[in-house]
Design a protein around this motif. Structure first.
Motif, PDB file in Angstrom:
ATOM      1  N   TYR A  67     -28.484  81.202 -13.784  1.00 35.77           N
ATOM      2  CA  TYR A  67     -27.221  81.476 -13.114  1.00 35.77           C
ATOM      3  C   TYR A  67     -26.018  80.917 -13.859  1.00 35.77           C
ATOM      4  O   TYR A  67     -24.898  81.044 -13.402  1.00 35.77           O
ATOM      5  N   LEU A  68     -26.219  80.262 -15.008  1.00 36.42           N
ATOM      6  CA  LEU A  68     -25.130  79.585 -15.679  1.00 36.42           C
ATOM      7  C   LEU A  68     -24.777  80.263 -16.993  1.00 36.42           C
ATOM      8  O   LEU A  68     -25.654  80.726 -17.728  1.00 36.42           O
ATOM      9  N   SER A  69     -23.483  80.331 -17.309  1.00 30.22           N
ATOM     10  CA  SER A  69     -23.060  80.804 -18.616  1.00 30.22           C
ATOM     11  C   SER A  69     -23.442  79.764 -19.665  1.00 30.22           C
ATOM     12  O   SER A  69     -23.715  78.598 -19.351  1.00 30.22           O
ATOM     13  N   LEU A  70     -23.482  80.168 -20.965  1.00 28.59           N
ATOM     14  CA  LEU A  70     -23.848  79.224 -22.021  1.00 28.59           C
ATOM     15  C   LEU A  70     -22.868  78.063 -22.087  1.00 28.59           C
ATOM     16  O   LEU A  70     -23.251  76.909 -22.274  1.00 28.59           O
ATOM     17  N   ALA A  71     -21.571  78.372 -21.931  1.00 27.01           N
ATOM     18  CA  ALA A  71     -20.568  77.301 -21.993  1.00 27.01           C
ATOM     19  C   ALA A  71     -20.764  76.306 -20.853  1.00 27.01           C
ATOM     20  O   ALA A  71     -20.706  75.088 -21.025  1.00 27.01           O
ATOM     21  N   PHE A  72     -21.042  76.851 -19.648  1.00 30.69           N
ATOM     22  CA  PHE A  72     -21.217  75.980 -18.488  1.00 30.69           C
ATOM     23  C   PHE A  72     -22.506  75.171 -18.623  1.00 30.69           C
ATOM     24  O   PHE A  72     -22.574  73.998 -18.266  1.00 30.69           O
ATOM     25  N   LEU A  73     -23.568  75.808 -19.186  1.00 31.83           N
ATOM     26  CA  LEU A  73     -24.819  75.109 -19.400  1.00 31.83           C
ATOM     27  C   LEU A  73     -24.633  73.936 -20.364  1.00 31.83           C
ATOM     28  O   LEU A  73     -25.151  72.844 -20.149  1.00 31.83           O
ATOM     29  N   ARG A  91     -19.233  83.498  -9.627  1.00 30.45           N
ATOM     30  CA  ARG A  91     -18.529  82.628  -8.685  1.00 30.45           C
ATOM     31  C   ARG A  91     -18.377  81.210  -9.233  1.00 30.45           C
ATOM     32  O   ARG A  91     -17.500  80.464  -8.815  1.00 30.45           O
ATOM     33  N   TRP A  92     -19.241  80.816 -10.179  1.00 34.93           N
ATOM     34  CA  TRP A  92     -19.153  79.492 -10.789  1.00 34.93           C
ATOM     35  C   TRP A  92     -18.189  79.457 -11.979  1.00 34.93           C
ATOM     36  O   TRP A  92     -17.933  78.389 -12.536  1.00 34.93           O
ATOM     37  N   SER A  93     -17.640  80.591 -12.390  1.00 30.24           N
ATOM     38  CA  SER A  93     -16.933  80.659 -13.679  1.00 30.24           C
ATOM     39  C   SER A  93     -15.700  79.768 -13.738  1.00 30.24           C
ATOM     40  O   SER A  93     -15.281  79.356 -14.829  1.00 30.24           O
ATOM     41  N   ASP A  94     -15.101  79.449 -12.595  1.00 35.73           N
ATOM     42  CA  ASP A  94     -13.892  78.617 -12.602  1.00 35.73           C
ATOM     43  C   ASP A  94     -14.188  77.169 -12.203  1.00 35.73           C
ATOM     44  O   ASP A  94     -13.271  76.398 -11.918  1.00 35.73           O
ATOM     45  N   PHE A  95     -15.457  76.783 -12.204  1.00 32.02           N
ATOM     46  CA  PHE A  95     -15.820  75.402 -11.883  1.00 32.02           C
ATOM     47  C   PHE A  95     -15.425  74.475 -13.031  1.00 32.02           C
ATOM     48  O   PHE A  95     -15.590  74.806 -14.200  1.00 32.02           O
ATOM     49  N   TRP A 101     -15.844  70.311 -14.062  1.00 30.07           N
ATOM     50  CA  TRP A 101     -16.350  68.995 -13.709  1.00 30.07           C
ATOM     51  C   TRP A 101     -15.247  67.962 -13.528  1.00 30.07           C
ATOM     52  O   TRP A 101     -15.381  67.016 -12.759  1.00 30.07           O
ATOM     53  N   ALA A 102     -14.144  68.166 -14.232  1.00 31.78           N
ATOM     54  CA  ALA A 102     -13.112  67.133 -14.279  1.00 31.78           C
ATOM     55  C   ALA A 102     -12.270  67.051 -13.016  1.00 31.78           C
ATOM     56  O   ALA A 102     -11.643  66.026 -12.752  1.00 31.78           O
ATOM     57  N   LYS A 103     -12.246  68.143 -12.234  1.00 34.66           N
ATOM     58  CA  LYS A 103     -11.365  68.112 -11.067  1.00 34.66           C
ATOM     59  C   LYS A 103     -11.881  69.044  -9.979  1.00 34.66           C
ATOM     60  O   LYS A 103     -12.636  69.994 -10.243  1.00 34.66           O
ATOM     61  N   ALA A 104     -11.434  68.766  -8.755  1.00 32.48           N
ATOM     62  CA  ALA A 104     -11.801  69.601  -7.615  1.00 32.48           C
ATOM     63  C   ALA A 104     -11.151  70.968  -7.730  1.00 32.48           C
ATOM     64  O   ALA A 104     -10.010  71.097  -8.198  1.00 32.48           O
ATOM     65  N   SER A 105     -11.876  71.998  -7.306  1.00 33.63           N
ATOM     66  CA  SER A 105     -11.271  73.325  -7.217  1.00 33.63           C
ATOM     67  C   SER A 105     -10.264  73.355  -6.073  1.00 33.63           C
ATOM     68  O   SER A 105     -10.326  72.546  -5.141  1.00 33.63           O
ATOM     69  N   ASP A 106      -9.347  74.301  -6.146  1.00 27.51           N
ATOM     70  CA  ASP A 106      -8.336  74.477  -5.107  1.00 27.51           C
ATOM     71  C   ASP A 106      -8.763  75.640  -4.215  1.00 27.51           C
ATOM     72  O   ASP A 106      -8.863  76.780  -4.674  1.00 27.51           O
ATOM     73  N   SER A 107      -9.031  75.361  -2.942  1.00 24.09           N
ATOM     74  CA  SER A 107      -9.484  76.419  -2.042  1.00 24.09           C
ATOM     75  C   SER A 107      -8.473  77.556  -1.932  1.00 24.09           C
ATOM     76  O   SER A 107      -8.849  78.714  -1.726  1.00 24.09           O
ATOM     77  N   ILE A 139      -9.283  80.108  -4.403  1.00 22.70           N
ATOM     78  CA  ILE A 139     -10.627  80.691  -4.347  1.00 22.70           C
ATOM     79  C   ILE A 139     -10.745  81.524  -3.077  1.00 22.70           C
ATOM     80  O   ILE A 139     -10.845  80.990  -1.977  1.00 22.70           O
ATOM     81  N   ALA A 140     -10.729  82.823  -3.240  1.00 21.89           N
ATOM     82  CA  ALA A 140     -10.920  83.731  -2.115  1.00 21.89           C
ATOM     83  C   ALA A 140     -12.352  84.230  -2.147  1.00 21.89           C
ATOM     84  O   ALA A 140     -13.144  83.865  -3.005  1.00 21.89           O
TER      85      ALA A 140
END
Length: 587
Positions: free
Chosen positions: A3-9, A369-373, A375-381, A384-385
């Protein structure tokens, strides 16, 4: 890791490699892993119940006793579930009910699974903007308290249908224990006495001239140990015992219900009762670390949301990071944020709205759906729609779990929405009505009492079922029954079930330990994480806050789990929540 992109992995592997080892503290069948070397496992200490043949885990000890006794007499898990349900309608008026609805997931001993939707429906007279004033604003409390808050009840039809299809004992036998509880009385627990006292003013306000649920005489305060007798409810149960579905949806009970609801803005009438039927639906299924998860489809959002959450966190080494470590918590929060955004946009009654089930559970969709995750900071709800699906057009509650000696398993979550429902008692019939109309998006985009935001998919329409978060779930391991799980809790149901499953599978907890464990919750909007006090170490909290997470203690508790785990030696472990009167009983 599919489920993860190479960059995210790459980022994930770097995080794992750089993460410091954390001390472990032994606690029963699992190890509590913490970033704080001075921390102790902060969980309730209630012990599980272990039996060889059968188990019932329910919100009230009398209801659990009824279910276990029915199986002792030769009944199966469905017989026991029906008996437990009606016993809860008597002994647990906070959420047990005749005037509400719910969902059932059933796994038969042969491995076949079924789900039954007996969620309430909007009356035929209901309409989209019925809870708005002339300026288009939501009228406070109208969908929450009083006669106009109620949908057409589905509970009795659901129990009749479940028993018709799978029951073994005669109908009259599974209803009789509840009748005896109503007519002879239930000894109040401390929690029930307090609950009845808390709603005294509302009960008087919405039931002028009635004395239901009120203690009369010189002492008007209910106390633990008081005998709570409900003769009119007993008469209603006798009509249901004698005539089945017709004992509620026709005849005297129907007349009393219609008479009571005549003052509502969209009153329930006989044609609404005649038209109501529960619906058998195809369960939602998915996998998590080699386990099969069987849960409830829409009209519940629970099954889709649960499987989405499990799929989204499966690539991460939660066991290595540890229970409630900052990294574990971060990925769980971010998954919850995205899943609840999808819930708001895409989920509603499948008889009225084309719910994109397959698309929402698709691996490529979840990976996106994980593409904008970060690690350094919380996502902004706010950013995220609900996810885009190409080509597509657009709780108080109670739960109980039952396993019988043959391996049949039932997971039922049922509700009248808020505690004691709409606070309206049907005169002459003695049961509370639901306030489920509040679970519609009474004004799309405006939060309901649980803070949940809905779209047109969940707008009010006549005959429509309102969206729910109820998540009755059964888990298999190696093709065999492994766990039965569920909880009340409104919008927090999904995340509580999610965490309980992770507690067992990833963190090695026993069933009772998984139920005891302190919990947290995030639901997209409002953009904050709430947690039971003590659920996190100071170091984990500081790490999350440093990344921008709004995280704050819950004023109360989260969840009222009633679950069953099948152990490797075949024994059953009942795990009932220590936060209230929940009790596991078996033999």
């Amino acid at each position: 890791m599919r489920y993860l992109s190479l960059a995210f992995l790459s980022l994930l592997l770097l995080t794992v490699a750089c993460r410091k080892s954390t001390p472990k503290i032994s606690k029963g069948a699992y190890e509590f892993i913490t970033d704080d070397p001075n921390a102790q496992p902060i969980v309730y200490t209630k012990k599980g119940v272990f039996e060889k043949h059968v188990m019932v885990a329910a919100a009230h000890p009398e209801a659990s006793r009824v279910g276990a006794a029915i199986m002792k007499k030769g009944g199966n898990a469905v017989d026991a579930a029906v008996g437990t349900f009606f016993a809860l309608a008597v002994a647990f008026p906070w959420a047990g009910n005749l005037g509400g609805g719910g969902f059932m997931v059933f796994r038969a001993k042969d491995g076949q699974s079924y789900s039954l939707d007996f969620r309430e429906k909007a009356p035929a007279a209901a309409y989209r903007d019925m809870y708005l004033d002339s300026l288009g604003n939501v009228i406070p409390n109208m969908a929450w308290l009083g006669h106009s808050a109620s949908g057409v009840p589905g509970s009795v039809d659901g129990m009749v249908e479940a028993h018709r299809k799978f029951g073994k004992l005669p109908w009259k036998d599974v209803i009789q224990p509840a009748i005896e509880l109503a007519e002879k009385g239930v000894v109040l627990t401390e929690n029930e006495a307090k609950g009845l006292n808390r709603v005294r003013s509302d009960i008087k306000k919405y039931n002028p001239g009635k004395t239901y649920y009120l203690k009369t005489g010189a002492d008007t305060t209910w106390k633990m140990g008081d005998l709570f007798v409900q003769m009119d409810l007993g008469k209603t149960l006798r009509r249901i015992q004698e005539k089945g579905r017709a004992g509620f949806y026709e005849g005297e009970t129907a007349r009393l219900l219609i008479q009571e609801m005549a003052v509502a803005k969209a009153p329930i009438v006989q044609k609404d009762l005649d038209a109501y039927h529960s619906a058998w639906r195809t369960p939602i299924t998915g996998t998590y670390r080699g386990h099969k998860v069987i849960s409830m489809p829409p009209t519940s959002s629970g099954g889709i949301a649960l499987v989405q959450l499990l799929k989204m966190v499966e690539p991460f080494p939660l066991k290595r990071w540890g229970w409630h470590a900052d990294s574990t918590t971060q990925v769980m929060i971010e998954a919850e944020r995205r899943v609840y955004a999808d819930r708001a946009k895409w989920l509603g009654d499948p008889d009225f709205f084309k719910v994109p089930v397959n698309e929402l559970l698709d691996s490529a969709y979840l990976r996106k759906r994980w593409s904008d995750f970060n690690w350094a900071k919380a996502s902004d709800s706010q950013a995220i729609a609900g996810g885009a699906i190409p080509g597509y057009e657009s709780n108080e509650t109670t739960h109980f779990s039952v396993v019988d000696a043959e391996g049949n398993a039932v997971s039922i979550t049922t509700t009248i929405n808020n505690g004691y429902g709409s606070r309206v008692v049907v005169g002459g019939a003695g049961f509370l009505m639901n306030d489920e109309m509040e679970d519609f998006a009474v004004k799309p985009g405006v939060p309901n009492v649980f803070g949940l935001v809905g779209s047109e998919a969940n707008s009010v329409q006549p005959g429509k079922r309102m969206l729910s978060s109820m998540t009755p779930t059964i888990v298999e391991k190696d093709g065999k029954l492994f766990m039965v799980v569920g909880t009340p809790g409104g919008s927090t149901i999904i995340t509580s079930v999610f965490q309980t499953i992770l507690n067992v599978i990833d963190h090695g907890m026993s069933m009772q330990e998984a139920v005891n464990a302190l919990k947290f919750h995030h639901q997209w909007l409002p953009d904050r994480t709430t947690f039971e006090r003590g659920a996190f170490s100071t170091q984990a909290l500081n790490a999350l806050k440093a990344k921008g997470y709004a995280i704050e203690p819950q004023t109360g508790t989260l969840g009222r789990m009633d679950c069953i785990l099948i152990l490797p030696d075949g024994r059953l472990e009942g795990g009932s929540d220590p936060r209230a009167d929940n009790t596991s009983i078996g033999w």
